[in-house]
Design a protein around this motif. Structure first.
Motif, PDB file in Angstrom:
ATOM      1  N   ASN A 164       0.803  -1.222   0.000  1.00 31.49           N
ATOM      2  CA  ASN A 164       0.000   0.000   0.000  1.00 31.49           C
ATOM      3  C   ASN A 164       0.838   1.276   0.000  1.00 31.49           C
ATOM      4  OD1 ASN A 164      -2.275  -1.549   0.079  1.00 31.49           O
ATOM      5  ND2 ASN A 164      -2.823  -1.061   2.191  1.00 31.49           N
ATOM      6  N   TYR A 165       2.135   1.148   0.235  1.00 32.70           N
ATOM      7  CA  TYR A 165       2.930   2.333   0.512  1.00 32.70           C
ATOM      8  C   TYR A 165       4.180   2.425  -0.354  1.00 32.70           C
ATOM      9  CZ  TYR A 165      -0.163   2.348   4.478  1.00 32.70           C
ATOM     10  OH  TYR A 165      -1.280   2.364   5.258  1.00 32.70           O
ATOM     11  N   ALA A 166       4.574   3.660  -0.607  1.00 36.45           N
ATOM     12  CA  ALA A 166       5.830   3.903  -1.313  1.00 36.45           C
ATOM     13  C   ALA A 166       7.007   3.537  -0.417  1.00 36.45           C
ATOM     14  CB  ALA A 166       5.923   5.369  -1.715  1.00 36.45           C
ATOM     15  N   MET A 167       8.140   3.257  -1.078  1.00 38.01           N
ATOM     16  CA  MET A 167       9.369   2.921  -0.365  1.00 38.01           C
ATOM     17  C   MET A 167      10.508   3.765  -0.907  1.00 38.01           C
ATOM     18  SD  MET A 167       8.572   0.525   1.814  1.00 38.01           S
ATOM     19  CE  MET A 167      10.191  -0.148   2.243  1.00 38.01           C
ATOM     20  N   GLY A 168      11.511   3.952  -0.087  1.00 39.99           N
ATOM     21  CA  GLY A 168      12.639   4.761  -0.532  1.00 39.99           C
ATOM     22  C   GLY A 168      13.959   4.276   0.030  1.00 39.99           C
ATOM     23  N   TRP A 169      15.017   4.767  -0.596  1.00 41.08           N
ATOM     24  CA  TRP A 169      16.378   4.544  -0.106  1.00 41.08           C
ATOM     25  C   TRP A 169      17.018   5.910   0.141  1.00 41.08           C
ATOM     26  CZ3 TRP A 169      18.567  -0.049   1.203  1.00 41.08           C
ATOM     27  CH2 TRP A 169      17.976  -1.220   0.736  1.00 41.08           C
ATOM     28  N   PHE A 170      17.693   6.018   1.260  1.00 44.69           N
ATOM     29  CA  PHE A 170      18.445   7.206   1.621  1.00 44.69           C
ATOM     30  C   PHE A 170      19.854   6.766   1.995  1.00 44.69           C
ATOM     31  CE2 PHE A 170      15.150  10.522   2.034  1.00 44.69           C
ATOM     32  CZ  PHE A 170      14.010   9.747   1.918  1.00 44.69           C
ATOM     33  N   ARG A 171      20.768   7.723   2.072  1.00 48.97           N
ATOM     34  CA  ARG A 171      22.122   7.389   2.499  1.00 48.97           C
ATOM     35  C   ARG A 171      22.698   8.533   3.323  1.00 48.97           C
ATOM     36  NH1 ARG A 171      25.262   7.599  -3.390  1.00 48.97           N
ATOM     37  NH2 ARG A 171      25.233   9.879  -3.641  1.00 48.97           N
ATOM     38  N   GLN A 172      23.668   8.168   4.159  1.00 51.33           N
ATOM     39  CA  GLN A 172      24.348   9.166   4.972  1.00 51.33           C
ATOM     40  C   GLN A 172      25.826   8.833   5.030  1.00 51.33           C
ATOM     41  OE1 GLN A 172      22.776   9.763   8.949  1.00 51.33           O
ATOM     42  NE2 GLN A 172      23.628  11.825   8.990  1.00 51.33           N
ATOM     43  N   ALA A 173      26.617   9.756   4.545  1.00 50.68           N
ATOM     44  CA  ALA A 173      28.069   9.614   4.582  1.00 50.68           C
ATOM     45  C   ALA A 173      28.603  10.257   5.859  1.00 50.68           C
ATOM     46  CB  ALA A 173      28.687  10.279   3.356  1.00 50.68           C
ATOM     47  N   TYR A 192      23.472   3.086   3.901  1.00 55.97           N
ATOM     48  CA  TYR A 192      22.250   3.165   3.115  1.00 55.97           C
ATOM     49  C   TYR A 192      21.070   2.657   3.947  1.00 55.97           C
ATOM     50  CZ  TYR A 192      24.767   4.363  -1.124  1.00 55.97           C
ATOM     51  OH  TYR A 192      25.529   5.016  -2.071  1.00 55.97           O
ATOM     52  N   TYR A 193      19.998   3.450   3.924  1.00 51.46           N
ATOM     53  CA  TYR A 193      18.812   3.140   4.714  1.00 51.46           C
ATOM     54  C   TYR A 193      17.609   2.918   3.815  1.00 51.46           C
ATOM     55  CZ  TYR A 193      21.543   5.041   8.584  1.00 51.46           C
ATOM     56  OH  TYR A 193      22.515   5.289   9.520  1.00 51.46           O
ATOM     57  N   CYS A 194      16.858   1.897   4.131  1.00 49.31           N
ATOM     58  CA  CYS A 194      15.565   1.656   3.518  1.00 49.31           C
ATOM     59  C   CYS A 194      14.498   2.324   4.378  1.00 49.31           C
ATOM     60  CB  CYS A 194      15.340   0.144   3.453  1.00 49.31           C
ATOM     61  SG  CYS A 194      13.724  -0.383   2.907  1.00 49.31           S
ATOM     62  N   ALA A 195      13.469   2.887   3.740  1.00 46.02           N
ATOM     63  CA  ALA A 195      12.423   3.567   4.496  1.00 46.02           C
ATOM     64  C   ALA A 195      11.066   3.312   3.865  1.00 46.02           C
ATOM     65  CB  ALA A 195      12.703   5.061   4.552  1.00 46.02           C
ATOM     66  N   ALA A 196      10.056   3.254   4.704  1.00 44.25           N
ATOM     67  CA  ALA A 196       8.674   3.065   4.261  1.00 44.25           C
ATOM     68  C   ALA A 196       7.914   4.372   4.426  1.00 44.25           C
ATOM     69  CB  ALA A 196       8.001   1.961   5.064  1.00 44.25           C
ATOM     70  N   ALA A 197       7.279   4.817   3.355  1.00 48.37           N
ATOM     71  CA  ALA A 197       6.560   6.092   3.379  1.00 48.37           C
ATOM     72  C   ALA A 197       5.177   5.951   4.004  1.00 48.37           C
ATOM     73  CB  ALA A 197       6.440   6.642   1.962  1.00 48.37           C
ATOM     74  N   ARG A 198       4.590   7.108   4.301  1.00 48.65           N
ATOM     75  CA  ARG A 198       3.212   7.144   4.802  1.00 48.65           C
ATOM     76  C   ARG A 198       2.222   7.313   3.657  1.00 48.65           C
ATOM     77  NH1 ARG A 198       5.868  10.879   8.360  1.00 48.65           N
ATOM     78  NH2 ARG A 198       6.248   9.982  10.411  1.00 48.65           N
ATOM     79  N   THR A 199       2.739   7.401   2.431  1.00 47.04           N
ATOM     80  CA  THR A 199       1.905   7.624   1.265  1.00 47.04           C
ATOM     81  C   THR A 199       2.114   6.525   0.235  1.00 47.04           C
ATOM     82  OG1 THR A 199       3.605   8.908   0.129  1.00 47.04           O
ATOM     83  CG2 THR A 199       2.132  10.114   1.607  1.00 47.04           C
ATOM     84  N   ALA A 200       1.189   6.457  -0.734  1.00 44.52           N
ATOM     85  CA  ALA A 200       1.303   5.474  -1.809  1.00 44.52           C
ATOM     86  C   ALA A 200       2.200   5.974  -2.932  1.00 44.52           C
ATOM     87  CB  ALA A 200      -0.082   5.140  -2.361  1.00 44.52           C
ATOM     88  N   ALA A 201       2.206   7.290  -3.132  1.00 45.77           N
ATOM     89  CA  ALA A 201       3.038   7.886  -4.179  1.00 45.77           C
ATOM     90  C   ALA A 201       4.470   8.060  -3.687  1.00 45.77           C
ATOM     91  CB  ALA A 201       2.456   9.232  -4.592  1.00 45.77           C
ATOM     92  N   TRP A 202       5.418   7.975  -4.613  1.00 43.68           N
ATOM     93  CA  TRP A 202       6.801   8.139  -4.189  1.00 43.68           C
ATOM     94  C   TRP A 202       7.035   9.566  -3.704  1.00 43.68           C
ATOM     95  CZ3 TRP A 202       9.735  11.951  -6.250  1.00 43.68           C
ATOM     96  CH2 TRP A 202       9.393  12.434  -7.509  1.00 43.68           C
ATOM     97  N   THR A 203       7.987   9.731  -2.812  1.00 44.85           N
ATOM     98  CA  THR A 203       8.343  11.032  -2.288  1.00 44.85           C
ATOM     99  C   THR A 203       9.817  11.057  -1.939  1.00 44.85           C
ATOM    100  OG1 THR A 203       7.953  12.622  -0.492  1.00 44.85           O
ATOM    101  CG2 THR A 203       7.636  10.298   0.042  1.00 44.85           C
ATOM    102  N   LEU A 204      10.446  12.215  -2.075  1.00 43.12           N
ATOM    103  CA  LEU A 204      11.849  12.354  -1.717  1.00 43.12           C
ATOM    104  C   LEU A 204      12.026  13.070  -0.382  1.00 43.12           C
ATOM    105  CD1 LEU A 204      12.324  15.549  -2.406  1.00 43.12           C
ATOM    106  CD2 LEU A 204      12.700  14.718  -4.705  1.00 43.12           C
TER     107      LEU A 204
END
Length: 124
Positions: free
Chosen positions: A31-40, A94-106
């Motif tokens: 049901n939800y968008a997913m994303g990848w983020f990173r932190q150096a 690198y972090y995986c994250a689950a959004a609160r929305t169905a559409a992708w978001t940055l």
């Protein structure tokens, strides 16, 4: 509650490839968008890529466009980040994250759940 577990990080030479995986559990993943983020080290967390609930829409940061591909397998509650042509500046956690929305978001504040991260180190 959502649990996200990343895997697939490691040490790779510049120009090499890695595929990160993120296993999700605890709610209706599809049901939800997913994303990848990173932190150096010494830097703020930054957006890498996102994918909509169905997988039909994706978006990548300019810094990785053409090199990284995000995908998902809703049947198995998995998200992937295929990374090609890696550069030393891609070194980060690198972090995986689950959004609160169905559409992708940055926007990172639109992600409600985060994994523990996986280290990617690219040597020159």
């Amino acid at each position: 509650q959502v649990q996200l577990v990343e895997s697939g990080g490691g040490l790779v030479q510049a120009g090499g490839s890695l595929t990160l995986s993120c296993a999700a559990s605890g709610r209706t993943f599809s049901n939800y968008a997913m994303g990848w983020f990173r932190q150096a080290p010494g830097k703020e967390r930054e957006f890498v890529a996102a994918i909509s609930w169905s997988g039909a829409n994706t978006y990548q940061a300019d810094s990785v466009k053409g090199r990284f591909t995000i995908s998902r397998d809703n049947a198995n509650n998995m998200v992937y980040l295929k990374m090609n042509s890696l550069k030393p500046e891609d070194t980060a956690v690198y972090y995986c994250a689950a959004a609160r929305t169905a559409a992708w978001t940055l926007r990172d504040y639109e992600y409600g759940y985060w994994g523990q991260g996986t280290q990617v180190t690219v040597s020159s």
